[in-house]
Design a protein around this motif. Sequence first.
Motif, PDB file in Angstrom:
ATOM      1  N   LYS A 161      39.752  45.001  27.094  1.00 60.19           N
ATOM      2  CA  LYS A 161      39.865  44.486  28.464  1.00 60.19           C
ATOM      3  C   LYS A 161      38.879  45.247  29.340  1.00 60.19           C
ATOM      4  O   LYS A 161      38.873  46.484  29.353  1.00 60.19           O
ATOM      5  N   MET A 162      38.050  44.497  30.057  1.00 59.74           N
ATOM      6  CA  MET A 162      37.045  45.108  30.922  1.00 59.74           C
ATOM      7  C   MET A 162      37.121  44.459  32.300  1.00 59.74           C
ATOM      8  O   MET A 162      37.322  43.248  32.404  1.00 59.74           O
ATOM      9  N   THR A 220      37.376  40.808  25.290  1.00 52.70           N
ATOM     10  CA  THR A 220      36.730  40.422  24.038  1.00 52.70           C
ATOM     11  C   THR A 220      37.772  40.545  22.931  1.00 52.70           C
ATOM     12  O   THR A 220      38.603  41.448  22.941  1.00 52.70           O
ATOM     13  N   TYR A 221      37.734  39.582  22.031  1.00 50.89           N
ATOM     14  CA  TYR A 221      38.538  39.605  20.813  1.00 50.89           C
ATOM     15  C   TYR A 221      37.558  39.587  19.660  1.00 50.89           C
ATOM     16  O   TYR A 221      36.684  38.712  19.602  1.00 50.89           O
ATOM     17  N   PHE A 255      31.193  48.287  35.252  1.00 52.11           N
ATOM     18  CA  PHE A 255      32.649  48.368  35.384  1.00 52.11           C
ATOM     19  C   PHE A 255      33.091  48.745  36.798  1.00 52.11           C
ATOM     20  O   PHE A 255      32.453  49.543  37.465  1.00 52.11           O
ATOM     21  N   ASN A 256      34.257  48.211  37.183  1.00 55.05           N
ATOM     22  CA  ASN A 256      34.916  48.662  38.409  1.00 55.05           C
ATOM     23  C   ASN A 256      36.253  49.323  38.085  1.00 55.05           C
ATOM     24  O   ASN A 256      37.045  49.613  38.970  1.00 55.05           O
ATOM     25  N   GLY A 257      36.510  49.534  36.819  1.00 53.16           N
ATOM     26  CA  GLY A 257      37.735  50.193  36.364  1.00 53.16           C
ATOM     27  C   GLY A 257      37.563  50.645  34.929  1.00 53.16           C
ATOM     28  O   GLY A 257      36.580  50.304  34.262  1.00 53.16           O
ATOM     29  N   ALA A 269      41.487  49.219  25.350  1.00 52.89           N
ATOM     30  CA  ALA A 269      41.244  48.618  24.039  1.00 52.89           C
ATOM     31  C   ALA A 269      42.468  48.795  23.151  1.00 52.89           C
ATOM     32  O   ALA A 269      43.166  49.803  23.232  1.00 52.89           O
ATOM     33  N   TRP A 270      42.681  47.786  22.315  1.00 54.01           N
ATOM     34  CA  TRP A 270      43.769  47.808  21.350  1.00 54.01           C
ATOM     35  C   TRP A 270      43.246  47.335  20.012  1.00 54.01           C
ATOM     36  O   TRP A 270      42.458  46.407  19.930  1.00 54.01           O
TER      37      TRP A 270
END
Length: 98
Positions: free
Chosen positions: A7-8, A52-53, A82-84, A88-89
Amino acid sequence: MFVRIVKMSFHQKHIKEFLMMFEKKKALIRASKGCQLLELYQDKNSPEIFFTYSYWNTEQDLENYRNSEFFISTWQQTKLYFNGKPEAWSVDKRESLQ
């Protein structure tokens, strides 16, 4: 096989730059040894959030990719947008219905 989800969140002003960069590099990412699938998603309600997956044969395949010069340089460029903090998983795929 397992799935890597990232997640980005990007500054609005950098979204187009990120998408152009992804367009240029997606085939190379997908061609990485052990990568079976690569997908990019954009949140409908928060357009600055992307996921992304990627599907990998083994965890070692992902680690080899993450330690490659290609990944390191791509990630360094991506981090500028990025702003945060990204999240990742790594998950095992249990079921898929189609």
